[in-house]
Design a protein around this motif. Structure first.
Motif, PDB file in Angstrom:
ATOM      1  N   ASP A 113       5.720   0.278   2.684  1.00  0.00           N
ATOM      2  CA  ASP A 113       4.774  -0.230   1.684  1.00  0.00           C
ATOM      3  C   ASP A 113       5.149   0.246   0.281  1.00  0.00           C
ATOM      4  O   ASP A 113       5.053  -0.511  -0.687  1.00  0.00           O
ATOM      5  CB  ASP A 113       3.327   0.151   2.037  1.00  0.00           C
ATOM      6  N   MET A 164       8.141  -1.814  -0.932  1.00  0.00           N
ATOM      7  CA  MET A 164       7.777  -3.150  -1.415  1.00  0.00           C
ATOM      8  C   MET A 164       7.230  -3.064  -2.839  1.00  0.00           C
ATOM      9  O   MET A 164       7.474  -3.937  -3.661  1.00  0.00           O
ATOM     10  CB  MET A 164       6.746  -3.798  -0.489  1.00  0.00           C
ATOM     11  N   GLU A 165       6.476  -2.006  -3.099  1.00  0.00           N
ATOM     12  CA  GLU A 165       5.921  -1.829  -4.439  1.00  0.00           C
ATOM     13  C   GLU A 165       7.036  -1.614  -5.472  1.00  0.00           C
ATOM     14  O   GLU A 165       7.004  -2.183  -6.557  1.00  0.00           O
ATOM     15  CB  GLU A 165       4.992  -0.618  -4.423  1.00  0.00           C
ATOM     16  N   ILE A 225       0.785  -9.277   3.032  1.00  0.00           N
ATOM     17  CA  ILE A 225       1.384  -8.109   3.686  1.00  0.00           C
ATOM     18  C   ILE A 225       1.733  -7.066   2.640  1.00  0.00           C
ATOM     19  O   ILE A 225       1.479  -5.876   2.798  1.00  0.00           O
ATOM     20  CB  ILE A 225       2.622  -8.528   4.507  1.00  0.00           C
ATOM     21  N   GLN A 226       2.304  -7.527   1.498  1.00  0.00           N
ATOM     22  CA  GLN A 226       2.694  -6.605   0.444  1.00  0.00           C
ATOM     23  C   GLN A 226       1.477  -5.942  -0.199  1.00  0.00           C
ATOM     24  O   GLN A 226       1.441  -4.719  -0.352  1.00  0.00           O
ATOM     25  CB  GLN A 226       3.478  -7.364  -0.626  1.00  0.00           C
ATOM     26  N   GLU A 227       0.466  -6.741  -0.526  1.00  0.00           N
ATOM     27  CA  GLU A 227      -0.662  -6.186  -1.264  1.00  0.00           C
ATOM     28  C   GLU A 227      -1.560  -5.312  -0.411  1.00  0.00           C
ATOM     29  O   GLU A 227      -2.132  -4.342  -0.894  1.00  0.00           O
ATOM     30  CB  GLU A 227      -1.480  -7.309  -1.902  1.00  0.00           C
ATOM     31  N   ALA A 228      -1.696  -5.665   0.879  1.00  0.00           N
ATOM     32  CA  ALA A 228      -2.585  -4.874   1.733  1.00  0.00           C
ATOM     33  C   ALA A 228      -1.798  -3.789   2.472  1.00  0.00           C
ATOM     34  O   ALA A 228      -2.352  -3.136   3.350  1.00  0.00           O
ATOM     35  CB  ALA A 228      -3.304  -5.798   2.703  1.00  0.00           C
ATOM     36  N   ASP A 229      -0.519  -3.596   2.106  1.00  0.00           N
ATOM     37  CA  ASP A 229       0.316  -2.568   2.747  1.00  0.00           C
ATOM     38  C   ASP A 229       0.302  -2.688   4.271  1.00  0.00           C
ATOM     39  O   ASP A 229       0.070  -1.710   4.981  1.00  0.00           O
ATOM     40  CB  ASP A 229      -0.158  -1.160   2.354  1.00  0.00           C
ATOM     41  N   LEU A 274      -9.227  -6.027  -0.994  1.00  0.00           N
ATOM     42  CA  LEU A 274      -8.238  -6.526  -1.954  1.00  0.00           C
ATOM     43  C   LEU A 274      -8.873  -7.434  -2.994  1.00  0.00           C
ATOM     44  O   LEU A 274      -8.514  -7.388  -4.171  1.00  0.00           O
ATOM     45  CB  LEU A 274      -7.146  -7.315  -1.240  1.00  0.00           C
ATOM     46  N   GLU A 277       8.828  -4.877  -6.094  1.00  0.00           N
ATOM     47  CA  GLU A 277       8.055  -5.784  -6.943  1.00  0.00           C
ATOM     48  C   GLU A 277       8.161  -5.361  -8.405  1.00  0.00           C
ATOM     49  O   GLU A 277       8.370  -6.189  -9.288  1.00  0.00           O
ATOM     50  CB  GLU A 277       6.583  -5.813  -6.523  1.00  0.00           C
ATOM     51  N   ALA A 337       3.229 -13.444   3.019  1.00  0.00           N
ATOM     52  CA  ALA A 337       4.079 -12.319   2.645  1.00  0.00           C
ATOM     53  C   ALA A 337       3.433 -11.470   1.545  1.00  0.00           C
ATOM     54  O   ALA A 337       3.467 -10.244   1.596  1.00  0.00           O
ATOM     55  CB  ALA A 337       5.442 -12.828   2.199  1.00  0.00           C
TER      56      ALA A 337
END
Lengths: 455, 455
Positions: free
Chosen positions: B238, B241-242, A214-218, B26, B245, A211
């Motif tokens: 995306d 999600m940012e 998925i969040q970090e790599a958009d 990343l 967070e 998860a």
């Protein structure tokens, strides 16, 4: 105005239908969570088939389960058959095994198999939340062929947004976004459209790792592969967001010194709520017994100078607070991947500096105030203790969660309340040692002055 | 083995290039965050153009800013020109106004205008994180026409996944998922494909509200409209999600009695780290001064029975812990929308029950132990205090965050450390009042027994 519950109890069907017609799916699901289980079934039967499924999918697994218990067998079968395989696996997983088995028996062959595959993977693994329904392409296809395959697939919207590309061994070699396929010239090869720097996880990877990726790599979807890099499913972004929300809830609740509820607050009964906190409260209580022992060891000092006791809560509160501040900041930085174990020396040196600075600041505020009311000897003891306790608490608050994570304990567990309690007990020892030293010095000083006068 | 920093300092270009070639975007961004600002620029210049942009986009705004300062003007212009308008707005927003203005001047007319529009909306609003680049359809188009429009648009992948449908006044009437458009028969009307139960937000809605909606309704993109329901942009998953967070980080840090850092932990300098906690620690310290006053008011009692002082830390720790447990659970339930203000009576009654149950449990454990070492009078005082403090702390811990939210204060602020400190001061009063009552009764009792013996 009568509430929704009132209208259900009085069977005011026309008003209920009107309310359902003008209310969005999510808001209906939200109100469902507030109704009694019996009331939910009444309201649910008033929904037409499509909306019923949409509302059902928006409910938490615990409410889904309660609702199924109140519906007729054929309604139940229909609902469960229509669910996405991964959502269904999650629901079945939380049910008593007997009920889950009976439900699975009622499914069509195809749906039953999909769910069984998912349930075969370990709990909390990527395999559990992936959907085995994907449409894969070959690098050699043209974009026209690929679009034709997408059209024929009859797949659901969520599974068509990103298309994995595999070789003839079903090994993952790339992914194509549907928009790229649509906007490409008709004869472009899929191999030229696909991204080859592909993120993927193995089926038994941790859900949270998948998860966060998925969040970090958009990403919109993350391919899931087996040990031989063969494609077995995809995890979609909506499931990733759900996992992250659950993990974050877990962290937050643990930081507060309680256990995660794993179900919505209002759906949990009071016994359950109390049980989730009892163990922690007891453990922290047992740890706090230390403070009694510490105080007892210094009982003579305490009896001699009762004034010292006045500052105990103030000092241990401050120690606890600065410890939890450090712990909270470090735990969060670890959770979002900003800090790793190898950053330990940097974190510790930063936190030591911060601790000394904060302690000095508090001491500077406390010294004149305590001098004013209790004299300079007490002010010295309190100020020295503040600096020492703040530094020690900040250090411990930063160090413990990092070490905990390293040895495989959830850092949120070693958090605010636990550190507070630890720092309280050690803080008291520091306090009384400093007090003894200062007062001994003062007595010696006094004796010296007296001797000087007499001399 | 030399570290990445070592290789940069020794200009070991071949090894650095090899490392960049074999490392994912990343992971490169992750290592960047650990380097010194000067080292980053050296490494960054070794990346080819496409990867440089990808790495740049994966960095936090604070690191992006530092990197821009170290690059040549033409490199800067190129990078900023290529960014998505919403990411660019976020970066410019965090820069000093002068630098931001100069950067914007360097942009092409089209890109500059897009960013200006976004920067015109209030901070933290949906308008700030939306992208004004969307492709909208009309309900009267056929799916073939619609796909042709998508193809011609040349839009980016992220903005083509979900297509808003508008009327001739540019008012939002529905949305179509690209997969539905692709899989539909060629002459199907868009009006028959679109979902009309459409979630949307207005430009000045709160970012967190928009992001939670995307999460709860499992959306890929959320249309943003103005006050007349005219489409102005879309928020993609995306970005949602940012935002979530960041909001969750804010909540967690506030719960730990500190202020959010708004930048990665390792990017914040120590002075900044200390400042973010100093105010809270001072405030909580001032509040803890109350405990000194309370103890002073009962100084006679304290002097008379020093043993009572032994239990102070234990009792106030327990009160603080049960208060923070309740606060944490309730704050989280509010954050994810499980609990609203109108649920206050239910929450309070549940928490009172939980508090009494936990207090009784602790008292049951404490009573025999304290009796054994200190006699039954102390055991009675400690047990009664535990029940009262636990109930009171749990009640306050649940009530305060809900009331805070109602009056517009972030509930995370009224959280664990603040409640701990409040409960500590009041807990001491409860303790000494109970002690006075019990010991007075015992003395009266003893006197009675004595009188009886004498009589």
């Amino acid at each position: 105005m009568p509430t929704l519950s009132d209208r259900i109890r009085t069977h005011d069907v026309p008003r209920l239908r009107a309310w359902l017609a003008e209310t969005g799916t999510l808001d209906i699901a939200d109100e469902f969570a507030r109704l009694e289980p019996g009331e939910r079934a009444v309201l649910f039967r008033l929904l037409d088939k499509d909306r019923a499924l949409a509302v059902f999918e928006a409910l938490d697994p615990i409410h889904q389960q309660e609702l199924l218990e109140a519906l007729r067998a054929d309604q139940v079968r229909e609902l469960v058959e229509e669910m996405d395989p991964d959502d269904r696996a999650r629901l079945l997983d939380e049910m008593p095994a007997k009920v889950a088995n009976r439900l699975q028996q009622g499914l069509s062959q195809a749906e039953r198999q999909k769910t069984s595959v998912l349930l075969g993977y370990p709990p909390e693994s990527a395999g559990r939340i992936m959907t085995p329904e994907y449409v894969s392409l070959r690098a050699s296809m043209t974009s026209t062929d690929a679009l034709a395959k997408v059209r024929r697939s009859g797949g659901e919207v969520v599974t068509l947004r990103v298309l994995p590309v595999t070789d003839d061994q079903r090994r993952l070699v790339g992914v194509v976004d549907l928009p790229r396929l649509v906007t490409a010239a008709p004869s472009t090869r899929v191999g030229d459209l696909m991204r080859t720097e592909v993120h993927s996880v193995t089926v038994d990877a941790d859900q949270e790792v998948a998860a966060r990726l998925i969040q970090e790599a958009d990403l919109i979807a993350l391919p899931v592969v087996d040990a031989e890099n063969r494609l077995v499913g995809i995890i979609t972004v909506d499931d990733a967001m759900e996992v992250l929300e659950a993990e974050e809830t877990e962290d937050i609740i643990r930081s507060g010194g309680a256990e995660p509820l794993e179900r919505p607050y209002l759906a949990a009964n009071v016994v359950f709520l109390a049980r989730k906190r009892a163990v922690w409260l007891l453990l922290l209580g047992v740890a706090a017994v230390l403070t009694v022992n510490v105080l007892q060891a210094f009982e003579d000092t305490l009896e001699a100078i009762v004034t010292l006791a006045l500052f105990i809560p103030l000092l241990i509160d401050t120690g606890g607070n600065s410890g939890s501040q450090a712990a909270t900041v470090v735990i969060r930085a670890m959770a979002v991947g900003e800090v790793r174990f190898r950053d330990l020396p940097r974190v510790v040196s930063r936190e030591l500096t911060v601790g000394i600075a904060l302690g000095a600041m508090l001491a500077a505020v406390a010294f004149p105030l305590v001098t004013l009311f209790f004299g300079s000897a007490f002010a010295t003891v309190v100020s020295l203790t503040l600096v020492t306790i703040c530094t020690w608490a900040t250090f411990a608050g930063a160090l413990l969660p990092m070490v905990a994570k390293r040895v495989g304990i959830d850092p949120a567990v070693v958090s605010a309340p636990l550190i507070t309690t630890l720092v309280d007990a050690t803080g008291l020892i520091i306090y009384f040692l400093i007090a003894r030293a200062v007062f001994a010095a003062e007595l010696a000083d006094g004796a010296g002055t007296l001797a000087g006068l007499l001399g």
